[in-house]
Design a protein around this motif. Structure first.
Motif, PDB file in Angstrom:
ATOM      1  N   GLU A 159       0.820  -1.210   0.000  1.00  0.00           N
ATOM      2  CA  GLU A 159       0.000   0.000   0.000  1.00  0.00           C
ATOM      3  C   GLU A 159       0.855   1.262   0.000  1.00  0.00           C
TER       4      GLU A 159
ATOM      5  N   ASP B 149      -8.060   2.775 -16.096  1.00  0.00           N
ATOM      6  CA  ASP B 149      -8.852   1.894 -15.230  1.00  0.00           C
ATOM      7  C   ASP B 149     -10.256   1.817 -15.827  1.00  0.00           C
TER       8      ASP B 149
ATOM      9  N   TRP C 230     -13.435   1.452 -13.452  1.00  0.00           N
ATOM     10  CA  TRP C 230     -13.721   2.450 -12.423  1.00  0.00           C
ATOM     11  C   TRP C 230     -15.107   3.033 -12.617  1.00  0.00           C
ATOM     12  N   PRO C 231     -15.905   3.181 -11.567  1.00  0.00           N
ATOM     13  CA  PRO C 231     -15.662   2.879 -10.155  1.00  0.00           C
ATOM     14  C   PRO C 231     -16.232   1.529  -9.722  1.00  0.00           C
TER      15      PRO C 231
ATOM     16  N   PRO D 129      -4.387  -1.688  -8.277  1.00  0.00           N
ATOM     17  CA  PRO D 129      -4.611  -0.289  -7.884  1.00  0.00           C
ATOM     18  C   PRO D 129      -5.769   0.285  -8.702  1.00  0.00           C
ATOM     19  N   ARG D 130      -6.645   1.019  -8.055  1.00  0.00           N
ATOM     20  CA  ARG D 130      -7.821   1.583  -8.733  1.00  0.00           C
ATOM     21  C   ARG D 130      -7.753   3.100  -8.701  1.00  0.00           C
ATOM     22  N   TYR D 131      -8.125   3.705  -9.800  1.00  0.00           N
ATOM     23  CA  TYR D 131      -8.101   5.163  -9.912  1.00  0.00           C
ATOM     24  C   TYR D 131      -9.045   5.596 -11.018  1.00  0.00           C
TER      25      TYR D 131
ATOM     26  N   TYR E  84      -3.040   5.646  -6.139  1.00  0.00           N
ATOM     27  CA  TYR E  84      -4.349   5.002  -6.302  1.00  0.00           C
ATOM     28  C   TYR E  84      -5.396   5.622  -5.374  1.00  0.00           C
ATOM     29  N   ALA E  85      -6.678   5.461  -5.756  1.00  0.00           N
ATOM     30  CA  ALA E  85      -7.794   5.889  -4.910  1.00  0.00           C
ATOM     31  C   ALA E  85      -8.265   4.736  -4.028  1.00  0.00           C
ATOM     32  N   ARG E  86      -8.203   3.517  -4.546  1.00  0.00           N
ATOM     33  CA  ARG E  86      -8.568   2.297  -3.825  1.00  0.00           C
ATOM     34  C   ARG E  86      -7.595   1.208  -4.259  1.00  0.00           C
ATOM     35  N   LEU E  87      -7.515   0.168  -3.445  1.00  0.00           N
ATOM     36  CA  LEU E  87      -6.674  -0.970  -3.797  1.00  0.00           C
ATOM     37  C   LEU E  87      -7.520  -2.221  -3.648  1.00  0.00           C
ATOM     38  N   ASN E  88      -7.636  -2.996  -4.718  1.00  0.00           N
ATOM     39  CA  ASN E  88      -8.416  -4.232  -4.688  1.00  0.00           C
ATOM     40  C   ASN E  88      -7.483  -5.424  -4.554  1.00  0.00           C
TER      41      ASN E  88
END
Length: 148
Positions: free
Chosen positions: A72, A117, A120-121, A102-104, A81-85
């Protein structure tokens, strides 16, 4: 199969170990994915031969704290990233592993390539990926290692 004192399982081999190795822990390896649905996509693979998450030794479960914290922090710096899956799919590759995506919103650029991505979202679109190989994959591994 032994490699430098480490037992390599078929899942690690499938994801390019040792060439794709970004970071290593006692019970886990962090590998760069050749198929990058988003920039910085990784595989967190157990070094064990087990095929069920619950069969890992307690020390491997405990070490997830260290491994995920390192991932992370590294991906936060590398990709923002905004979120990590963390996806534990294990349908084809039998040994315990997570796909770390990694999500963005939008895209990221690295070495003249754009990484969008597309999911997203919502859920990540693993079918839409930038495929890296050879020198490009080696460059990604080297770049990511610098953040660990």
């Amino acid at each position: 199969m032994a490699f430098g004192g480490l037992t390599m399982n078929v899942t690690m081999e499938k994801f390019g170990y040792p060439a794709t190795l970004v970071a290593e822990f006692d019970h886990w390896v962090v590998l760069a994915r050749a198929a990058q649905p988003t920039l910085g996509s990784l595989v967190l693979a157990a070094k064990s031969e087990v095929t069920a998450f619950g069969e890992l030794p307690a020390a491997a479960h405990a070490e997830l704290k260290q491994a995920t914290s390192a991932i992370e922090a590294a991906l936060g710096k590398a990709v923002g990233y905004a979120r990590l899956n963390y996806l534990m799919l294990m349908m084809v590759d039998p040994n315990v592993h997570f796909h770390v995506i990694p999500r963005y919103e939008g895209s990221r650029e690295w070495q003249g390539r754009e990484f969008v991505d597309c999911g997203w979202p919502k859920v990540p679109d693993l079918g839409h990926a930038v495929a890296l190989e050879g020198e490009d994959l080696a460059a990604l591994v080297s770049w990511l290692k610098g953040f660990f």
